[in-house]
Design a protein around this motif. Sequence first.
Motif, PDB file in Angstrom:
ATOM      1  N   SER A  69      -7.966  10.530  12.616  1.00 32.09           N
ATOM      2  CA  SER A  69      -8.880  11.549  12.084  1.00 32.09           C
ATOM      3  C   SER A  69     -10.095  10.945  11.402  1.00 32.09           C
ATOM      4  O   SER A  69     -11.109  11.612  11.246  1.00 32.09           O
ATOM      5  N   ASP A  70     -10.000   9.664  10.987  1.00 33.92           N
ATOM      6  CA  ASP A  70     -11.133   9.037  10.311  1.00 33.92           C
ATOM      7  C   ASP A  70     -10.956   7.516  10.323  1.00 33.92           C
ATOM      8  O   ASP A  70      -9.915   6.998  10.749  1.00 33.92           O
ATOM      9  N   GLN A  71     -11.973   6.800   9.851  1.00 37.91           N
ATOM     10  CA  GLN A  71     -11.928   5.336   9.868  1.00 37.91           C
ATOM     11  C   GLN A  71     -10.812   4.772   8.985  1.00 37.91           C
ATOM     12  O   GLN A  71     -10.132   3.820   9.381  1.00 37.91           O
ATOM     13  N   PRO A  72     -10.579   5.301   7.776  1.00 39.93           N
ATOM     14  CA  PRO A  72      -9.466   4.777   6.981  1.00 39.93           C
ATOM     15  C   PRO A  72      -8.108   4.905   7.677  1.00 39.93           C
ATOM     16  O   PRO A  72      -7.227   4.070   7.461  1.00 39.93           O
ATOM     17  N   SER A  73      -7.940   5.923   8.503  1.00 42.98           N
ATOM     18  CA  SER A  73      -6.682   6.074   9.233  1.00 42.98           C
ATOM     19  C   SER A  73      -6.513   4.946  10.252  1.00 42.98           C
ATOM     20  O   SER A  73      -5.400   4.474  10.488  1.00 42.98           O
ATOM     21  N   ILE A  74      -7.612   4.510  10.842  1.00 42.59           N
ATOM     22  CA  ILE A  74      -7.555   3.356  11.745  1.00 42.59           C
ATOM     23  C   ILE A  74      -7.212   2.108  10.951  1.00 42.59           C
ATOM     24  O   ILE A  74      -6.363   1.293  11.357  1.00 42.59           O
ATOM     25  N   MET A  75      -7.834   1.934   9.794  1.00 37.07           N
ATOM     26  CA  MET A  75      -7.564   0.761   8.971  1.00 37.07           C
ATOM     27  C   MET A  75      -6.120   0.752   8.490  1.00 37.07           C
ATOM     28  O   MET A  75      -5.496  -0.311   8.387  1.00 37.07           O
ATOM     29  N   LEU A  76      -5.571   1.917   8.201  1.00 39.77           N
ATOM     30  CA  LEU A  76      -4.163   1.987   7.808  1.00 39.77           C
ATOM     31  C   LEU A  76      -3.277   1.480   8.936  1.00 39.77           C
ATOM     32  O   LEU A  76      -2.314   0.745   8.693  1.00 39.77           O
ATOM     33  N   ALA A  77      -3.609   1.845  10.181  1.00 39.32           N
ATOM     34  CA  ALA A  77      -2.841   1.359  11.330  1.00 39.32           C
ATOM     35  C   ALA A  77      -2.974  -0.155  11.481  1.00 39.32           C
ATOM     36  O   ALA A  77      -2.006  -0.846  11.814  1.00 39.32           O
ATOM     37  N   VAL A  78      -4.176  -0.679  11.217  1.00 39.86           N
ATOM     38  CA  VAL A  78      -4.394  -2.130  11.267  1.00 39.86           C
ATOM     39  C   VAL A  78      -3.526  -2.826  10.213  1.00 39.86           C
ATOM     40  O   VAL A  78      -2.866  -3.835  10.496  1.00 39.86           O
ATOM     41  N   VAL A  79      -3.521  -2.281   9.009  1.00 40.61           N
ATOM     42  CA  VAL A  79      -2.768  -2.884   7.922  1.00 40.61           C
ATOM     43  C   VAL A  79      -1.260  -2.778   8.178  1.00 40.61           C
ATOM     44  O   VAL A  79      -0.507  -3.727   7.925  1.00 40.61           O
ATOM     45  N   ARG A  80      -0.813  -1.642   8.683  1.00 37.98           N
ATOM     46  CA  ARG A  80       0.609  -1.506   9.014  1.00 37.98           C
ATOM     47  C   ARG A  80       1.027  -2.530  10.062  1.00 37.98           C
ATOM     48  O   ARG A  80       2.108  -3.122   9.976  1.00 37.98           O
ATOM     49  N   ARG A  81       0.185  -2.738  11.053  1.00 38.53           N
ATOM     50  CA  ARG A  81       0.501  -3.740  12.069  1.00 38.53           C
ATOM     51  C   ARG A  81       0.588  -5.129  11.437  1.00 38.53           C
ATOM     52  O   ARG A  81       1.502  -5.901  11.761  1.00 38.53           O
ATOM     53  N   ALA A  82      -0.338  -5.445  10.533  1.00 43.74           N
ATOM     54  CA  ALA A  82      -0.326  -6.757   9.893  1.00 43.74           C
ATOM     55  C   ALA A  82       0.933  -6.954   9.059  1.00 43.74           C
ATOM     56  O   ALA A  82       1.536  -8.038   9.076  1.00 43.74           O
ATOM     57  N   PHE A  83       1.350  -5.922   8.334  1.00 46.35           N
ATOM     58  CA  PHE A  83       2.587  -6.030   7.570  1.00 46.35           C
ATOM     59  C   PHE A  83       3.783  -6.211   8.499  1.00 46.35           C
ATOM     60  O   PHE A  83       4.738  -6.921   8.172  1.00 46.35           O
ATOM     61  N   GLY A  84       3.748  -5.564   9.658  1.00 44.60           N
ATOM     62  CA  GLY A  84       4.807  -5.748  10.634  1.00 44.60           C
ATOM     63  C   GLY A  84       4.842  -7.169  11.168  1.00 44.60           C
ATOM     64  O   GLY A  84       5.917  -7.747  11.373  1.00 44.60           O
ATOM     65  N   GLU A  85       3.656  -7.749  11.380  1.00 48.41           N
ATOM     66  CA  GLU A  85       3.579  -9.141  11.827  1.00 48.41           C
ATOM     67  C   GLU A  85       4.106 -10.090  10.757  1.00 48.41           C
ATOM     68  O   GLU A  85       4.785 -11.078  11.063  1.00 48.41           O
TER      69      GLU A  85
ATOM     70  N   ASP B 157       1.475   6.841   2.024  1.00 52.53           N
ATOM     71  CA  ASP B 157       1.168   5.839   3.049  1.00 52.53           C
ATOM     72  C   ASP B 157       0.894   4.485   2.409  1.00 52.53           C
ATOM     73  O   ASP B 157       1.360   3.442   2.894  1.00 52.53           O
ATOM     74  N   LEU B 158       0.142   4.487   1.334  1.00 51.10           N
ATOM     75  CA  LEU B 158      -0.271   3.240   0.697  1.00 51.10           C
ATOM     76  C   LEU B 158       0.871   2.599  -0.084  1.00 51.10           C
ATOM     77  O   LEU B 158       1.058   1.386  -0.045  1.00 51.10           O
ATOM     78  N   VAL B 159       1.657   3.417  -0.780  1.00 50.05           N
ATOM     79  CA  VAL B 159       2.747   2.893  -1.604  1.00 50.05           C
ATOM     80  C   VAL B 159       3.810   2.223  -0.739  1.00 50.05           C
ATOM     81  O   VAL B 159       4.427   1.229  -1.144  1.00 50.05           O
ATOM     82  N   ALA B 160       4.024   2.750   0.470  1.00 50.77           N
ATOM     83  CA  ALA B 160       5.085   2.231   1.332  1.00 50.77           C
ATOM     84  C   ALA B 160       4.734   0.905   2.000  1.00 50.77           C
ATOM     85  O   ALA B 160       5.615   0.233   2.544  1.00 50.77           O
ATOM     86  N   LEU B 161       3.471   0.502   1.957  1.00 53.48           N
ATOM     87  CA  LEU B 161       3.056  -0.721   2.640  1.00 53.48           C
ATOM     88  C   LEU B 161       3.780  -1.935   2.057  1.00 53.48           C
ATOM     89  O   LEU B 161       3.788  -2.152   0.849  1.00 53.48           O
ATOM     90  N   GLY B 162       4.379  -2.741   2.908  1.00 54.40           N
ATOM     91  CA  GLY B 162       4.984  -3.989   2.480  1.00 54.40           C
ATOM     92  C   GLY B 162       6.378  -3.881   1.902  1.00 54.40           C
ATOM     93  O   GLY B 162       6.950  -4.895   1.470  1.00 54.40           O
ATOM     94  N   ASP B 163       6.980  -2.692   1.894  1.00 50.19           N
ATOM     95  CA  ASP B 163       8.300  -2.529   1.301  1.00 50.19           C
ATOM     96  C   ASP B 163       9.340  -3.440   1.951  1.00 50.19           C
ATOM     97  O   ASP B 163      10.156  -4.069   1.271  1.00 50.19           O
ATOM     98  N   SER B 164       9.340  -3.507   3.272  1.00 48.91           N
ATOM     99  CA  SER B 164      10.359  -4.289   3.965  1.00 48.91           C
ATOM    100  C   SER B 164      10.220  -5.775   3.671  1.00 48.91           C
ATOM    101  O   SER B 164      11.216  -6.503   3.581  1.00 48.91           O
ATOM    102  N   ASN B 165       8.991  -6.244   3.490  1.00 46.58           N
ATOM    103  CA  ASN B 165       8.774  -7.652   3.185  1.00 46.58           C
ATOM    104  C   ASN B 165       9.308  -8.000   1.789  1.00 46.58           C
ATOM    105  O   ASN B 165       9.898  -9.072   1.591  1.00 46.58           O
TER     106      ASN B 165
END
Length: 213
Positions: free
Chosen positions: A64-80, A139-147
């Motif tokens: 829906s917007d550019q931050p949503s794309i960046m969130l997907a980028v960041v989620r992928r990086a945390f997955g990596e 969305d933001l708080v959950a980033l990196g939980d698994s790590n």
Amino acid sequence: MKATKDTPAPRTRNRRGQGGRLREDIVDAAVALLDETGDERTITLRSIARRVGIAAPSIYPHFSDQPSIMLAVVRRAFGELEAALRTALEGAGEDPRARLYAVCHAYLDFSRVHPERYRTMFGGLWMPTLADTAVTEEDLVALGDSNLRILSGVLAACAEAGLSTSTDPGADSYALWLGLHGLAHQRSVTRVFPGPDDIGERMIPALARLREG
């Protein structure tokens, strides 16, 4: 029509049922732009559309917007990052101390190999005002939980084996992560890090409360 600077080259149309491929292509393009420029300000709907070979409005059914794309980028990086930590664990054997060090070094190695992604994972100019975007606080708080759970797990194993004096591995893992993150971040934003080469080896046992030996 011939492609120009502002007109994307034609893109092969997805087959029926492959709409998810375009979403991945959009994220791929954003990651490539970040790696190439090191500046999330270059990641715009227009720049992504040019890279993918689509018109910018074609992005909206997926983001829906550019931050949503960046969130997907960041989620992928945390997955990596999580994959790198788990790979390190698999190769570290059964010794709890070796497993702790393997995870910590894998964390630092990831930030060294991918400094642009690492900086963006923990904030930066992309971080939106929540009232102005579809990205939510959850969305933001959950980033990196698994790590963090992986780090907490290896520290708890050291404590259980009597290798660490930690009485609260959950809390101490936050302190350990903050140390790793501080070192990783400084290395990712400076051209020449002023500290000693073995600063990680000095920091990890202190923050993990490891016993000597």
